[in-house]
Design a protein around this motif. Structure first.
Motif, mmCIF file in Angstrom:
data_model
loop_
_atom_site.group_PDB
_atom_site.id
_atom_site.type_symbol
_atom_site.label_atom_id
_atom_site.label_comp_id
_atom_site.label_asym_id
_atom_site.label_seq_id
_atom_site.Cartn_x
_atom_site.Cartn_y
_atom_site.Cartn_z
ATOM 1 N N SER A 95 0.831 -1.208 0.000
ATOM 2 C CA SER A 95 0.000 0.000 0.000
ATOM 3 C C SER A 95 0.862 1.255 0.000
ATOM 4 C CB SER A 95 -0.926 -0.003 1.224
ATOM 5 O OG SER A 95 -1.782 -1.116 1.206
ATOM 6 N N LYS A 99 -7.843 3.190 -2.026
ATOM 7 C CA LYS A 99 -7.657 1.824 -1.522
ATOM 8 C C LYS A 99 -6.431 1.717 -0.613
ATOM 9 C CE LYS A 99 -10.200 -0.641 -5.105
ATOM 10 N NZ LYS A 99 -10.197 -1.741 -6.091
ATOM 11 N N LEU A 124 -12.653 -3.936 -0.513
ATOM 12 C CA LEU A 124 -12.053 -3.302 -1.680
ATOM 13 C C LEU A 124 -12.134 -4.138 -2.953
ATOM 14 C CD1 LEU A 124 -8.845 -1.830 0.030
ATOM 15 C CD2 LEU A 124 -11.068 -0.739 -0.335
#
Length: 285
Positions: free
Chosen positions: A88, A109, A183
């Motif tokens: 991420s 996200k 997600l």
């Protein structure tokens, strides 16, 4: 036979309605879960001792912690969490370094994943609860060979200074993996949950078996962390208007990525000039 079938049918309808209500009202359902779990373990604190006692023997202590396979299972949770967190962060960094290119995935996200990890398992569980409530771990209490008295849930004590039993960091990290189901496309959610939820249970029970946490620690971590997840998801996706949008994040990272590149170029020019000046001074001497 008819009465039995009718009873089962009524039970199925009631169960379906309860599940549907929980899905329609996730905040209220989760708050009710935390309240009920807290009330149960406050009313029946010996349940924690009974569950932990299933994994304890007078001769071997908490015997599961010596099992090589279960030791590897314990490290699986942190490994998955770290992998998702690193990916991420990498997505955001890549967008910052390559501002002219579209992001690998919509930027909300990775922001959602990182923020829920920091706020839930990071701040709420590990910084606020574990470092301030002072609940001794099972392996530290008198009933399981330790020297400290057993303490019920939600009772603040000074028997443990930091990184204490209440609540469970592994339980919080395990339920945090459910964020992936928020997600993915709707058609994938059941498959993701079918993998993540049993894994969360295994990772959490593993810590109970090791004497690291009481069962109530893990159950409350699930609820409290899920409340954080729901709150952040509401802010980012359901709130009108949302706290952040994919387009807004894309523009912010593009703008600041270009500023960063201009700054890096100026610093590089100054560094070259400084090196040339240093080289000229050395040649003259």
């Amino acid at each position: 036979m008819i009465d039995t079938r009718l009873t089962k049918h009524i039970q199925n309808i009631a169960s379906s309605k309860a599940v549907a209500w929980c899905i329609a009202h996730p905040f209220l359902a989760t708050i009710a879960y935390v309240a009920l779990v807290s009330a149960f373990f406050l009313a029946f604190p010996q349940t924690d001792l009974w569950v932990s006692g299933l994994f304890y023997s007078q001769t071997d202590g908490f015997w599961a912690q010596h099992n090589p396979f279960l030791q590897k299972v314990r490290h699986l949770g942190p490994y998955l969490v770290q992998t998702i967190a690193i990916c991420s962060v990498a997505i955001l960094v890549i967008k910052l370094l390559l501002p002219g290119r579209p992001p690998i995935v919509p930027l909300r996200k990775p922001v959602f994943l990182i923020s829920t990890l920091i706020l839930g398992p990071g701040i709420l569980v590990n910084s606020i609860l574990k470092d301030n409530w002072g609940r001794p771990r099972p392996r530290s209490i008198e009933e399981f060979g330790g020297e400290l008295p057993f303490q019920p849930v939600w009772k603040m004590t000074d028997y443990c200074e930091r990184n204490c039993s209440f609540t469970s960091g592994e339980g919080a990290a395990g339920i945090w993996l459910v964020t992936m189901a928020f997600l993915v496309p709707a058609s994938w959610r059941k498959a993701v949950l079918a993998f993540v939820l049993p894994l969360c249970l295994i990772l959490s029970i593993n810590r109970v078996a090791f004497g690291g946490h009481f069962f109530s620690d893990t159950m409350l971590s699930w609820g409290l962390t899920f409340l954080v997840i729901l709150s952040v998801y509401w802010l980012l996706y359901l709130k009108k208007p949302p706290l952040m949008t994919d387009q807004g994040l894309d523009e912010w990272f593009t703008r600041n990525g270009r500023r960063l590149r201009r700054l890096a170029k100026r610093l590089l020019v100054r560094l070259r000039q400084a090196l040339r000046g240093s080289g000229s001074a050395q040649s003259e001497s």
